[in-house]
Write an enzyme that holds these catalytic residues in place. Structure first.
Site, PDB file in Angstrom:
ATOM      1  N   ASP A   1       6.268  34.613  43.929  1.00  0.00           N
ATOM      2  CA  ASP A   1       5.238  33.947  44.725  1.00  0.00           C
ATOM      3  C   ASP A   1       5.787  33.292  45.983  1.00  0.00           C
ATOM      4  O   ASP A   1       5.076  33.187  46.979  1.00  0.00           O
ATOM      5  CB  ASP A   1       4.443  32.951  43.888  1.00  0.00           C
ATOM      6  CG  ASP A   1       5.307  31.985  43.094  1.00  0.00           C
ATOM      7  OD1 ASP A   1       6.539  32.004  43.241  1.00  0.00           O
ATOM      8  OD2 ASP A   1       4.732  31.200  42.312  1.00  0.00           O
TER       9      ASP A   1
ATOM     10  N   ASP B   1      10.498  22.565  39.818  1.00  0.00           N
ATOM     11  CA  ASP B   1      10.096  23.215  38.558  1.00  0.00           C
ATOM     12  C   ASP B   1      11.110  23.090  37.425  1.00  0.00           C
ATOM     13  O   ASP B   1      10.738  22.759  36.305  1.00  0.00           O
ATOM     14  CB  ASP B   1       9.773  24.696  38.748  1.00  0.00           C
ATOM     15  CG  ASP B   1       8.504  24.942  39.539  1.00  0.00           C
ATOM     16  OD1 ASP B   1       7.823  23.953  39.867  1.00  0.00           O
ATOM     17  OD2 ASP B   1       8.217  26.091  39.856  1.00  0.00           O
TER      18      ASP B   1
END
Length: 885
Positions: free
Chosen positions: A70, A481
């Site tokens: 992404d 993350d």
């Protein structure tokens, strides 16, 4: 990873990238040399670390596969090494959004061709429109077709697809589904130009959250997949039947039976759902559809699987569980091309207790699951998991049943069975690519083995970096993350990310300069402390205590001796503490949100910056005073560092094109700053080991100098600069952090937004420069290493390393060889070349003419081959034959 974790991380990344978005730059006003010496670039291995929403196998060539991420570019599978090769490292600073890949297509008619639809955000966060990149050498090089709208590789709905498709009969025809109500687009010249299919009836209307005003969650997710029926065409003629998925809960699937001339909504289709995937089995005449009530990749509460008989128009609900029993949507969907009655699907949004994978061998009539309950909460798994190659995938967790660690995954929107090998399956998660090579054990009742298949695919977003001068840690990283890692060996995957606590994202870290065993990090966490400390060089951690009001990590600084810390967290003002953060006190004289750093010599001196003002504390962070320095950037896109070993020596980088922008230096603790006139723009600065004979540490910057954006090095306090990367190694946006290595001359660590931690090593071991010159005399001793780094049918990529094994430096070089297999060079970098028949001559360019004794220079190229791709066996430097290694 829990649902809130990824959602928070995505929005935090978007917001953070907005704050640090690289500006749109003016046209180049000059040139500098591409590089001043030869650097080799690698990743500090983490293996994975981000969402892989798409895996694409070529249908006509075995072992040819691609993955899209992404924010971190695209990759090609390398079967010989079972690794992934990055394909979009050439994306530069201006086009940073083109590292987000919303769709990818591999041409089965001409397997050398591959296409990528790129663009990261459809709102204002990404200032540029999207593009379709096309390659005729499997992604080794690209051409670009700009689009008149934006694409969203990191937008909601990015796991649906594929939005980009090549006509399997007439491969000059491609279709692209656009977001934001821009409709369906078509190219008839192999992706060179695009036009809207104006008669397509539905541009979509589904948005994740209509109340969002940022343009992120309220964007129309648009046209989400295109699937051709190859049986309705013949070689060279346009395929007549194709299906298109639309983000519309009531009208999700359309079809054309006349090559796109007219379109109609498929009658009788399910409503109330979005079709995430549409996969066609032409042998049995079925279109399979995976439905969810949401667009994903992290939401979805209900779902169904359906089968559409293309000949009769009959719809059959083949859901493996009743809708009432789902708490997730379906997305990952694949057919075994060797046994088309076999299909698999994922419950992509099932976080707790795990994702679920379903398998049918009778076209969806019956299903089995990857795991089942025996007696709750106990589970029986059809698989075993081996994460020994990426042990951090356990997250250091010790869950209670029915949760297990490692999990099968989450956000499992990509799932593909190898079309040539029924035993191989790969699927993407929010953190890695998993796969198996004994999948059919599932059907025989024995367990199949799932392992990470992710080496080479590095997809972390880097917020901060630190390279201590001593201790076992070569590198400490602060990542989105996955928190961050302590690397003791850059070539090996660390056993675990930082734990106790596990931050969802680490925003800042620092070590005590004269006591590097003391380390501090701060970050984001759904609940719990936002600060942690280590007393063993980052190997083990313990949580600190938050002051009241903290909502995010912010920035943190350690005193040079580790006796105290200053923290500028989100949600409250700047704080300071002595010891390890059991209690904090508010600092005075400095605004909330300031960036903070420490002096690397005086343990009581700290610095801050906010909105054009530089602040100094001489009492350990208790009070700050605004410096009288003027002319600094007025905004907050600024990063600065103090030089180790010299009190009050501070370098500051940042700014924006509508104001002050560049690199500043202070030698009086921030009382005054001088702007370096030769640096047009700079965004981050760091220090490394001094060059041989130099009294000042080496400077590294991500900057624009001489009209060129790149990574630059200076060994003379910024008087002169050398660009050390090249156009093939740019990695999009590199503005978050940079640092040299205090123990290895020339080594630099570069942050990326989605390509992990890049590190570079120079072949110039002492710090010499380049320059022009003449060919070396034929008596100079030399050695050559010729390495084929990638190979595919009809094409390859190679690196050539030329070493000076003599006792004197060269002031120019010319290397000749003959190809034994009819190879032809297509593109060569870091040298000039000529080719006549099989004979090739490669010569230095200006910046790499000088090669010191014992040093080497490297160049690379892509080329074509027929028959065999045998390596050359003889090389000559002028008239001198080189040893071949």
């Amino acid at each position: 990873m829990r649902r809130t974790r990824i959602l928070t991380a995505v929005l935090a990344l978007a917001a953070g990238l907005l704050a640090g978005t690289p500006p749109v730059l003016a046209a180049d006003n000059g040139q500098v040399a591409v590089a001043a010496d030869t650097y080799s670039w690698s990743n500090a291995r983490i293996d994975g670390g981000g969402f892989v929403p798409g895996i694409v196998f070529n249908r006509s060539e075995k072992n040819l596969a691609y993955a899209r991420t992404d924010i971190g570019g695209a990759y090609r599978w390398q079967e010989s090494s079972k690794t992934w090769t990055p394909l979009l490292d050439s994306v530069g600073w201006d086009d940073w959004g083109h590292t987000g890949v919303v769709s990818l297509a591999s041409d089965s008619v001409a397997p050398d061709k591959v296409y990528a639809a790129v663009g990261t955000y459809t709102n204002s966060w990404d200032p540029k429109n999207g593009a379709v990149l096309r390659s005729s050498d499997r992604g080794a090089s690209w051409q670009k077709a700009d689009l008149p709208f934006k694409l969203g590789g990191n937008m909601p709905g990015r796991g649906m697809g594929e939005r980009l498709a090549v006509d399997p009969n007439r491969n000059s025809v491609l279709y692209l589904g656009a977001p934001s109500g821009k409709g369906l687009w078509r190219s008839t010249d192999s992706g060179a130009t695009w036009s809207q299919v104006t008669n397509f009836p539905n541009a979509g209307n589904y948005v994740q959250d209509a109340s969002d005003t940022s343009g992120y969650a309220n964007d129309n997710q648009g046209i989400v997949w295109v699937t051709f029926d190859p049986s309705t065409g013949s070689s060279g003629s346009t395929t007549q039947t194709l299906y298109v998925g639309v983000a519309d809960l009531q009208n999700s699937v359309y079809r054309s039976t006349d090559g796109g001339a007219t379109w109609s909504r498929l009658a009788g289709q399910p409503t109330g759902y979005l079709a995430h995937k549409g996969v066609l089995d032409t042998v049995n005449g079925y279109l399979y559809l995976a439905y969810s009530d949401k667009g994903g990749p992290y939401d979805g509460g209900k779902g169904q699987l359906w089968r559409y008989a293309t000949a009769t128009g009959t719809w059959t609900n083949i859901s493996p569980v009743a809708e009432a029993d789902t708490y997730y949507g379906f997305s990952g969907l694949t057919v075994d091309r060797q046994h088309p009655g076999t299909l698999m699907a994922t419950g992509y949004s099932s976080w707790w207790p795990d994702t679920q994978i379903f398998r049918s061998t009778d076209s969806g009539a019956t299903w089995t699951r990857a795991w089942d309950y025996t007696s709750y909460p106990n589970r029986s798994n059809r698989y075993t998991m081996d994460v020994s190659s990426s042990p951090w995938l356990t997250w250091g967790a010790n869950p209670s049943p029915p949760e297990q660690t490692p999990k099968l995954g989450w956000m499992t929107e990509s799932l593909e069975i190898d079309p040539f090998n029924s035993n191989r399956m790969m699927y993407g998660t929010g953190a890695t690519v998993y796969g198996t090579e004994n999948l059919t054990n599932w059907d025989s009742g024995s367990q199949f083995t799932i392992k990470p298949m992710v080496q080479g695919l590095e997809e972390t977003a880097v917020n901060d970096l630190a390279a201590p001068p001593s201790g076992g840690a070569q590198l400490l990283s602060a990542l989105g993350d996955v928190g961050g890692f302590r690397h003791t060996d850059l070539t090996k995957v660390p056993s675990m990310m930082y734990t106790q606590p596990n931050f969802t994202s680490t925003t800042s870290l620092d070590y005590a300069e004269t006591n590097p065993n003391t380390v501090v990090r701060v970050g984001n966490l759904d609940s719990g402390p936002h600060v942690a400390f280590s007393t063993d060089n980052g190997a083990n951690w313990f949580a600190g205590t938050d002051p009241s009001g903290v909502s995010g990590g912010g920035t943190v600084a350690a005193a040079s001796d580790g006796s105290r810390f200053v923290w500028s967290p989100g949600g409250t003002g700047v704080q300071y503490t002595t010891g390890f953060g059991t209690s904090w006190s508010a600092s005075s004289g400095i605004p909330a949100g300031a960036v903070v750093e420490s002096d690397r010599v005086d343990p009581k001196t700290f610095y801050g910056f906010k909105s054009g003002k530089f602040y100094v504390s001489s009492d350990g962070g208790a009070t700050f005073t605004a410096s009288a320095a003027t002319g600094l950037p007025s905004g907050d896109s600024v990063r600065f560092k103090a030089l180790p070993g010299v009190k009050g020596d501070v370098w500051l980088a940042g700014g924006a094109t509508d104001g002050a922008y560049g690199l500043w230096h202070s030698t009086d603790g921030g009382a005054t700053f001088g702007k370096l006139s030769g640096v047009e723009q700079a965004d981050t600065v760091g220090f490394g080991k001094a060059a041989t004979g130099a009294s000042y540490q080496t400077l590294f910057v991500s900057a624009r100098i001489g009209g060129v954006r790149g990574i630059f090095r200076s060994t003379d306090q910024g008087a002169t600069w050398t660009r050390i990367n090249d156009d093939a190694h740019q990695w999009g946006w590199t503005g978050a952090a940079i640092t040299g290595d205090p123990r290895v001359y020339g080594r630099v660590y570069v942050s990326t937004n989605g390509r992990g931690v890049i590190y570079g090593d120079t072949s110039d071991t002492g710090g010499g420069g380049g320059g022009g010159g003449t060919d070396p005399t034929p008596t100079r001793a030399c050695a050559v290493a010729y390495t084929i780094t990638n190979q595919w049918q009809g094409g390859f990529q190679a690196d050539v390393q030329l070493s000076n094994t003599g006792s004197a430096a060269w002031s120019g070089w010319s290397l000749g060889w003959s190809f034994p297999g009819g190879q032809t060079i297509g593109q060569l970098w870091n040298a000039e070349y000529t080719q006549s028949g099989a004979a090739v001559t490669a010569k230095n360019v200006g910046w790499n003419a000088t090669v010191a004794a014992g040093s080497s220079v490297s160049f690379g190229f892509t080329g074509t081959w027929t028959g065999t791709n045998a390596e050359p066996t003889s090389f000559k430097l002028g008239d001198q034959t080189c040893a071949v290694s």
